[in-house]
Design a protein around this motif. Sequence first.
Motif: not given
Length: 167
Positions: A99, A103, A105-106, A118, A122
């Motif tokens: 990420y 944390l 954006t994956l 996920i 996120c």
Amino acid sequence: SITLPASISNVDDRAFRSSDVALVRVTDDNPFYSSFDGALYDAERLSLLLIPEGKQGTVRIPKTAEVVSPSVFSHCPLVDSISVEKDGAAFASENGLLYTSDLTTLLRVPAGAEEITIREGCTTIAAGALEACAKLTTINASATVTSISPDVFHAIPTVSLPAASAI
């Protein structure tokens, strides 16, 4: 494993594809490259350049890393987890996924992952996050994910999304 001497100044990103090389090491006197946990980085360990195809298990990323292209994980089918050193400026990891440091954006799922979760909080799944994840069959995501890059599911034929129900 392979060790790159000081005289090596150029390594093609396809150098260890279709090989059993699991670890790349670089001599301390090489002015161009360095290694961390068997992966190849630039000399300052700011950019992850290559993960050898034979690498298995977890890829560890140093807290100094600032650039990690999603494609460096695409040819590592035996890598099933990503771990970032604590207090990384650009990246973080949770549940074996990469990420952004906040944390939200994956960025990347390891190519060898079969099921992922996920994290709550996120909001975005970035382009290339699931590239070459041929073993991936289950994606657990919370309602906080509100933005998914249009190409995310293009390269993973084993995952199917539920059909929208008619209203």
